[in-house]
Design an enzyme around this catalytic site. Structure first.
Site, PDB file in Angstrom:
ATOM      1  N   ARG A 166       0.862  -1.182   0.000  1.00  0.00           N
ATOM      2  CA  ARG A 166       0.000   0.000   0.000  1.00  0.00           C
ATOM      3  C   ARG A 166       0.899   1.232   0.000  1.00  0.00           C
ATOM      4  O   ARG A 166       2.008   1.205   0.555  1.00  0.00           O
ATOM      5  CB  ARG A 166      -0.869   0.015   1.259  1.00  0.00           C
ATOM      6  CG  ARG A 166      -1.946  -1.038   1.277  1.00  0.00           C
ATOM      7  CD  ARG A 166      -3.100  -0.677   0.354  1.00  0.00           C
ATOM      8  NE  ARG A 166      -4.235  -1.557   0.482  1.00  0.00           N
ATOM      9  CZ  ARG A 166      -4.605  -2.483  -0.418  1.00  0.00           C
ATOM     10  NH1 ARG A 166      -3.895  -2.675  -1.517  1.00  0.00           N
ATOM     11  NH2 ARG A 166      -5.678  -3.213  -0.220  1.00  0.00           N
ATOM     12  N   HIS A 176      -1.963   1.058  -9.408  1.00  0.00           N
ATOM     13  CA  HIS A 176      -2.611   0.055  -8.549  1.00  0.00           C
ATOM     14  C   HIS A 176      -3.333  -1.017  -9.378  1.00  0.00           C
ATOM     15  O   HIS A 176      -4.544  -1.211  -9.259  1.00  0.00           O
ATOM     16  CB  HIS A 176      -3.591   0.731  -7.568  1.00  0.00           C
ATOM     17  CG  HIS A 176      -3.872  -0.113  -6.350  1.00  0.00           C
ATOM     18  ND1 HIS A 176      -4.020   0.405  -5.086  1.00  0.00           N
ATOM     19  CD2 HIS A 176      -4.022  -1.445  -6.203  1.00  0.00           C
ATOM     20  CE1 HIS A 176      -4.261  -0.576  -4.221  1.00  0.00           C
ATOM     21  NE2 HIS A 176      -4.268  -1.717  -4.888  1.00  0.00           N
TER      22      HIS A 176
HETATM   23  C1  GLV Z   1      -6.062  -4.666  -3.907  1.00  0.00           C
HETATM   24  O1  GLV Z   1      -5.235  -3.866  -3.626  1.00  0.00           O
HETATM   25  C2  GLV Z   1      -6.661  -5.569  -2.963  1.00  0.00           C
HETATM   26  O2  GLV Z   1      -6.499  -5.381  -1.744  1.00  0.00           O
HETATM   27  O3  GLV Z   1      -7.324  -6.509  -3.406  1.00  0.00           O
END
Ligand code: GLV
Length: 308
Positions: A223, A271
Site C-alpha cells: 500500500r 494500482h
Molecule cells: C487490492 O489492492 C486488494 O487489496 O485486493
C-alpha cells in the site's frame, strides 16, 4: 436470504451470473438494486461505511472484495459480524505475474535499455545469473508465498520476512522486528507485500533503505502508506537505492505534481498489480458462504486486533 454486492460495478455482472448459475436458490442483488435492505445477510463490498452497515440489521458476514482490508473501518462493522478478506487464485496469479515481471525487468536491466533506446545507444550490460541475486519478500502470506515459490523457478536466491516465522522450500526465512535488519542486509531486490497496519505504516523508510545493500531496488505492491516518499527520493538520489517500482502510492491517484512522476528511476503503475477476478473469486466466496450456512468456521476471517 440475500447477498448484496456493492463493489466494482464493471465486474458485477460476472458475479451475478456465477451466482445465478451455481446458487440459483440465493437471492443475489447488485447495488444500487438492493431491494429491502432488512433482508441482506451477506455483503460483498470494498468499503463498509458505518451509515450503510447500520442499514443492514440482519447482516451476518462482511466479505471484502479485495485482499487488503486496511481501508475498512472495523469499528463500523459490529463485532459479531466476521470480516472476511479475499484470498482467491485470480488475485494471487495477478500478483505473481506482476512481481515476476518487475523482478525480471530489474534483473535484466530493461529500464536501462528503455533509456538506452531513447538515446540510440547500443550498450550491452553484463548479464549476471539469477543465482547471483537475492530477492527478499516482506510478508509471507498467501501472496508473498506464491511470489517466492514462482521466483524460485528462475533460480534466484530467496529470502522471506514475516511477522511470525514461516518455512518455505528454497527460502531463507526471517521473522519479526528483531530479524528485519539481518533480512534486509542480503536483499538486492526488496518486495513489500505486508498488510498495511499501524505496525507497518511507514516501514519503507530511510532506516530500512540504509540496511539494504547499496544499489538495491524496491518493488512496492503493498500500500502507498508503507512508503515514506521523501526517504525513497533521498535513497534514490544518493545511490543507496537504484530503482523503485511502485504499484501503489499515497494518495491514489498520485497528484500530477508529485516528484515520483518525473523521477527517472521510479516506475509507476496505477494500482493494477492484481485484482479480484470474479471467475475465480465467486466460487471461493460461495464455498465460504455455504460453510457459514452449515455452521462451519469461515475461512480467511481477519483478526481485528492484528488488523488483517
Ligand atoms: C487490492 O489492492 C486488494 O487489496 O485486493
Amino acid at each position: 436470504m440475500s447477498i448484496l454486492y456493492r463493489s466494482d460495478a464493471p465486474r458485477a455482472a460476472a458475479w451475478a451470473s456465477y451466482f445465478a448459475e451455481h446458487a440459483p436458490e440465493l437471492d443475489f442483488r447488485v447495488w444500487p438494486d438492493a431491494g429491502n435492505l432488512d433482508e441482506v445477510e451477506y455483503l460483498i463490498a470494498w468499503q463498509a461505511p458505518a451509515e450503510f452497515i447500520a442499514k443492514l440489521p440482519r447482516l451476518k458476514v462482511f466479505f471484502s472484495s479485495g485482499a487488503g482490508v486496511d481501508h475498512v473501518d472495523f469499528s463500523a462493522v459490529p463485532k459479531h459480524i466476521p470480516i472476511v478478506r479475499m484470498v482467491e487464485p485470480g488475485i494471487i496469479d495477478g500478483m505473481v505475474e506482476y512481481v515476476s515481471l518487475a523482478v525480471l525487468a530489474l534483473h535484466r536491466d530493461f529500464f536501462d535499455y528503455v533509456a538506452a533506446k531513447a538515446a540510440r545507444t547500443w550498450d550491452p550490460l553484463e548479464v549476471p545469473p539469477a543465482s547471483a541475486r537475492t530477492i527478499g519478500v516482506m510478508g509471507m502470506g498467501s501472496l508473498g508465498s506464491a511470489v517466492l515459490q514462482r521466483l524460485a523457478n528462475y533460480g534466484f536466491r530467496l529470502r522471506g520476512w514475516n511477522r511470525s516465522l514461516r518455512h518455505l522450500d528454497n527460502v531463507e526465512s526471517f521473522a519479526g522486528p528483531d530479524q528485519l535488519q539481518h533480512f534486509l542486509k542480503g536483499c538486492d531486490i526488496l518486495i513489500c507485500l505486508v498488510p498495511l497496519t499501524s505496525a507497518t505504516k511507514g516501514i519503507l523508510n530511510r532506516k530500512l533503505f540504509s540496511a539494504l545493500p547499496a544499489g538495491a531496488s524496491l518493488i512496492n505492491v503493498g500500500r502507498g502508506p508503507h512508503l515514506v516518499d521523501a526517504d525513497l527520493l533521498e535513497a534514490l538520489d544518493s545511490g543507496q537505492l537504484s530503482r523503485a517500482i511502485l504499484d501503489v502510492t499515497d494518495p491514489e491517484p498520485l497528484p500530477a505534481e508529485h516528484p515520483f512522476w518525473a523521477h527517472p528511476r521510479v516506475f509507476l503503475t496505477p494500482h493494477v498489480a492484481s485484482m479480484t477476478q470474479p471467475e475465480s473469486a465467486a466460487p471461493i466466496l460461495l464455498d465460504n458462504l455455504r460453510r457459514h450456512q452449515r455452521g462451519e468456521a469461515l475461512l480467511n476471517v481477519i483478526d481485528r486486533s492484528r488488523g488483517y
